[in-house]
Design a protein around this motif. Sequence first.
Motif, PDB file in Angstrom:
ATOM      1  N   ILE A  24      -5.021  20.178   5.153  1.00  0.00           N
ATOM      2  CA  ILE A  24      -5.811  18.965   5.436  1.00  0.00           C
ATOM      3  C   ILE A  24      -7.208  19.346   5.907  1.00  0.00           C
ATOM      4  O   ILE A  24      -8.206  18.753   5.480  1.00  0.00           O
ATOM      5  N   LEU A  25      -7.300  20.367   6.763  1.00  0.00           N
ATOM      6  CA  LEU A  25      -8.598  20.822   7.254  1.00  0.00           C
ATOM      7  C   LEU A  25      -9.447  21.381   6.108  1.00  0.00           C
ATOM      8  O   LEU A  25     -10.659  21.123   6.028  1.00  0.00           O
ATOM      9  N   LEU A  26      -8.832  22.152   5.222  1.00  0.00           N
ATOM     10  CA  LEU A  26      -9.560  22.701   4.073  1.00  0.00           C
ATOM     11  C   LEU A  26     -10.101  21.588   3.181  1.00  0.00           C
ATOM     12  O   LEU A  26     -11.233  21.655   2.701  1.00  0.00           O
ATOM     13  N   GLU A  27      -9.277  20.572   2.964  1.00  0.00           N
ATOM     14  CA  GLU A  27      -9.697  19.458   2.107  1.00  0.00           C
ATOM     15  C   GLU A  27     -10.888  18.719   2.714  1.00  0.00           C
ATOM     16  O   GLU A  27     -11.717  18.170   1.987  1.00  0.00           O
ATOM     17  N   GLN A  28     -10.996  18.746   4.039  1.00  0.00           N
ATOM     18  CA  GLN A  28     -12.105  18.072   4.718  1.00  0.00           C
ATOM     19  C   GLN A  28     -13.311  18.989   4.918  1.00  0.00           C
ATOM     20  O   GLN A  28     -14.319  18.560   5.488  1.00  0.00           O
ATOM     21  N   GLY A  29     -13.210  20.242   4.456  1.00  0.00           N
ATOM     22  CA  GLY A  29     -14.319  21.169   4.616  1.00  0.00           C
ATOM     23  C   GLY A  29     -14.477  21.704   6.031  1.00  0.00           C
ATOM     24  O   GLY A  29     -15.539  22.226   6.388  1.00  0.00           O
ATOM     25  N   ARG A  30     -13.447  21.635   6.835  1.00  0.00           N
ATOM     26  CA  ARG A  30     -13.494  22.113   8.231  1.00  0.00           C
ATOM     27  C   ARG A  30     -12.956  23.551   8.257  1.00  0.00           C
ATOM     28  O   ARG A  30     -11.870  23.839   8.731  1.00  0.00           O
ATOM     29  N   TYR A  31     -13.789  24.468   7.733  1.00  0.00           N
ATOM     30  CA  TYR A  31     -13.327  25.820   7.438  1.00  0.00           C
ATOM     31  C   TYR A  31     -13.107  26.677   8.684  1.00  0.00           C
ATOM     32  O   TYR A  31     -12.195  27.510   8.699  1.00  0.00           O
ATOM     33  N   SER A  32     -13.923  26.521   9.716  1.00  0.00           N
ATOM     34  CA  SER A  32     -13.727  27.303  10.937  1.00  0.00           C
ATOM     35  C   SER A  32     -12.391  26.963  11.581  1.00  0.00           C
ATOM     36  O   SER A  32     -11.636  27.850  12.019  1.00  0.00           O
ATOM     37  N   GLU A  33     -12.070  25.674  11.657  1.00  0.00           N
ATOM     38  CA  GLU A  33     -10.789  25.257  12.218  1.00  0.00           C
ATOM     39  C   GLU A  33      -9.630  25.765  11.357  1.00  0.00           C
ATOM     40  O   GLU A  33      -8.601  26.211  11.880  1.00  0.00           O
ATOM     41  N   ALA A  34      -9.799  25.687  10.036  1.00  0.00           N
ATOM     42  CA  ALA A  34      -8.750  26.156   9.120  1.00  0.00           C
ATOM     43  C   ALA A  34      -8.521  27.657   9.287  1.00  0.00           C
ATOM     44  O   ALA A  34      -7.377  28.124   9.272  1.00  0.00           O
ATOM     45  N   ARG A  35      -9.616  28.417   9.465  1.00  0.00           N
ATOM     46  CA  ARG A  35      -9.480  29.867   9.661  1.00  0.00           C
ATOM     47  C   ARG A  35      -8.700  30.173  10.947  1.00  0.00           C
ATOM     48  O   ARG A  35      -7.782  31.007  10.952  1.00  0.00           O
ATOM     49  N   ASN A  36      -9.032  29.485  12.021  1.00  0.00           N
ATOM     50  CA  ASN A  36      -8.349  29.725  13.294  1.00  0.00           C
ATOM     51  C   ASN A  36      -6.868  29.365  13.216  1.00  0.00           C
ATOM     52  O   ASN A  36      -6.001  30.088  13.727  1.00  0.00           O
ATOM     53  N   GLU A  37      -6.571  28.222  12.575  1.00  0.00           N
ATOM     54  CA  GLU A  37      -5.176  27.811  12.428  1.00  0.00           C
ATOM     55  C   GLU A  37      -4.409  28.786  11.530  1.00  0.00           C
ATOM     56  O   GLU A  37      -3.226  29.062  11.752  1.00  0.00           O
ATOM     57  N   SER A  38      -5.071  29.308  10.504  1.00  0.00           N
ATOM     58  CA  SER A  38      -4.427  30.265   9.599  1.00  0.00           C
ATOM     59  C   SER A  38      -4.063  31.543  10.344  1.00  0.00           C
ATOM     60  O   SER A  38      -2.979  32.114  10.139  1.00  0.00           O
ATOM     61  N   ARG A  39      -4.948  32.009  11.199  1.00  0.00           N
ATOM     62  CA  ARG A  39      -4.655  33.220  11.970  1.00  0.00           C
ATOM     63  C   ARG A  39      -3.515  32.981  12.953  1.00  0.00           C
ATOM     64  O   ARG A  39      -2.673  33.865  13.160  1.00  0.00           O
ATOM     65  N   THR A  40      -3.479  31.794  13.541  1.00  0.00           N
ATOM     66  CA  THR A  40      -2.369  31.455  14.435  1.00  0.00           C
ATOM     67  C   THR A  40      -1.053  31.421  13.659  1.00  0.00           C
ATOM     68  O   THR A  40      -0.020  31.901  14.130  1.00  0.00           O
ATOM     69  N   LEU A  41      -1.091  30.859  12.460  1.00  0.00           N
ATOM     70  CA  LEU A  41       0.104  30.791  11.623  1.00  0.00           C
ATOM     71  C   LEU A  41       0.612  32.185  11.281  1.00  0.00           C
ATOM     72  O   LEU A  41       1.820  32.464  11.346  1.00  0.00           O
ATOM     73  N   LEU A  42      -0.281  33.076  10.917  1.00  0.00           N
ATOM     74  CA  LEU A  42       0.128  34.437  10.567  1.00  0.00           C
ATOM     75  C   LEU A  42       0.733  35.161  11.770  1.00  0.00           C
ATOM     76  O   LEU A  42       1.649  35.968  11.616  1.00  0.00           O
ATOM     77  N   THR A  43       0.242  34.858  12.948  1.00  0.00           N
ATOM     78  CA  THR A  43       0.840  35.432  14.160  1.00  0.00           C
ATOM     79  C   THR A  43       2.278  34.949  14.326  1.00  0.00           C
ATOM     80  O   THR A  43       3.175  35.715  14.698  1.00  0.00           O
ATOM     81  N   THR A  44       2.506  33.671  14.025  1.00  0.00           N
ATOM     82  CA  THR A  44       3.858  33.106  14.099  1.00  0.00           C
ATOM     83  C   THR A  44       4.804  33.807  13.123  1.00  0.00           C
ATOM     84  O   THR A  44       5.995  33.955  13.401  1.00  0.00           O
ATOM     85  N   LEU A  45       4.272  34.250  11.987  1.00  0.00           N
ATOM     86  CA  LEU A  45       5.096  34.831  10.926  1.00  0.00           C
ATOM     87  C   LEU A  45       5.150  36.352  10.954  1.00  0.00           C
ATOM     88  O   LEU A  45       5.680  36.970  10.030  1.00  0.00           O
TER      89      LEU A  45
END
Length: 504
Positions: A359-380
């Motif tokens: 959803i963040l990527l679709e809205q062009g909110r790339y900094s937030e998407a990057r931070n959430e992606s790194r958090t997700l990878l930590t979870t995995l």
Amino acid sequence: MSVAVDEETFWLGDWRVEPQLNRIVRGEEIVKIDPRNMNVLQLLATRPGKVFSQAEIEEAVWSDVVVTSNSVYQSIAQLRRALGDDSSNPRYIRTISRRGYQMIAEVAKRSERDVPRELSDEHTPRRSVSLTYLTLAIAAGVSLIFVALVLVPTTQGSTSSAATNNTVASVLLGEAPASADFEPRILREVAALAISQGNPRDAREHLVKAIELEKTHVGDSQPIIGELLSELANVYVWEGNYAAAESVARDGLRAFSGLSELHPDRINAMAWLGYVLLEAGKYSDSEAYLSKALELSTQVFGDRSITRSQILNDMAILRFSQARLPEAELLVHEALQIAQQSDGNASAITRERSTLIRILLEQGRYSEARNESRTLLTTLEELRDNHPQVVAARDLLARSLIGLREYSAAESILRENIRLWHQHDGWSDREAASSSILGEALLGQGRLAEAEEYLVRASLHLRKSGGRQEQQYFREHNARVTKLRIAQQYRNSDALQVAELEGL
């Protein structure tokens, strides 16, 4: 226009072509073929000797996708490599200069050739000395953890849960014969382990066997059958077989028809059907089941249950697919908050954070998407590097980096992802999606020829039809191809202007 060819197996020279399995077989040699390449091969085989022009092949095979001028050439080159053909001395496909391509090998229907039985069988399951202990342990009804401890030699020191799961999966799924009659309960547990490790094919085989065994004891319409069918529907979604997933999910809900509408298992089955319809791209039908399941789950489980969280996430995906982004974001934030408060349910958190990133990527909110992606990878991080969820999360990170114009970092991630996807049998659409994203990363660096190579590779597989994810991959890919064409036109125009100025 679509490729009007028979899906039945046929012979091409000494190769047996199996269109439904996207492969060619010769003796013990099995070669996988990309779906679009298979369509090209089928088209040429419909009329051996006929010369098909590039335009005819494009219209027949790529009518539903934007392609570059090299798509047919790349497809023919890949088919020749698969067949072991030589363009200078062809035995299968001949190039007719400035006219097109011609099938020159003998083509025969399966009924016209003797097919040795051993050629139609899948690879023989691996056997090992530990199989005897495995069979005895399962027959005795011991737990999977005990089986793992008996069979797997241990060393001093601690072992992570992810490593243990990988070992158990290797032992239970890799060494057990397909014909083994295990208890349905054991098969169900092994199937759950297989899907958690990203092996849907193994999970499907074990669940189908468990359902067959349970039906011999309880019949077709019992809650246990409904639960197994819902789990099998999820596996079919993983495999992209949406028709089978919907059929099985509907059967699963019908198995609970004798129970109250407020029975927890019936609510879960209703939610599963809504999810399956969502992934199949049937949004109206999906909304009806998800809305009802959300209402009932709130009554039965309360408004902070993990069941409600999962349904809210599905509703968020539905709104995202309908381009209703503000609603989608509100829903997924609520779902994520509930999951985080429910003893940190890792599976739910992973899925819901992935939805939020998209959803963040679709809205062009790339900094937030990057931070959430790194958090997700930590979870995995406890999962293996080539687990589908890990590679998919890395794709999301790469997309956010492209949005931030960190093209080189995105390129490094995506090249590794393509290699990791390639290790999975049946994940060619995901590999193609990563190739398409890599094309965009290369395009951002001005490397147009390389970008075109990867976008052409993606075009060979991505298609307009299919489920929700396939349609999303297709739309995103078409947008990238359009960017490439604009960049190529701009570069050509710019070069022409320079040449004209120098001429003056």
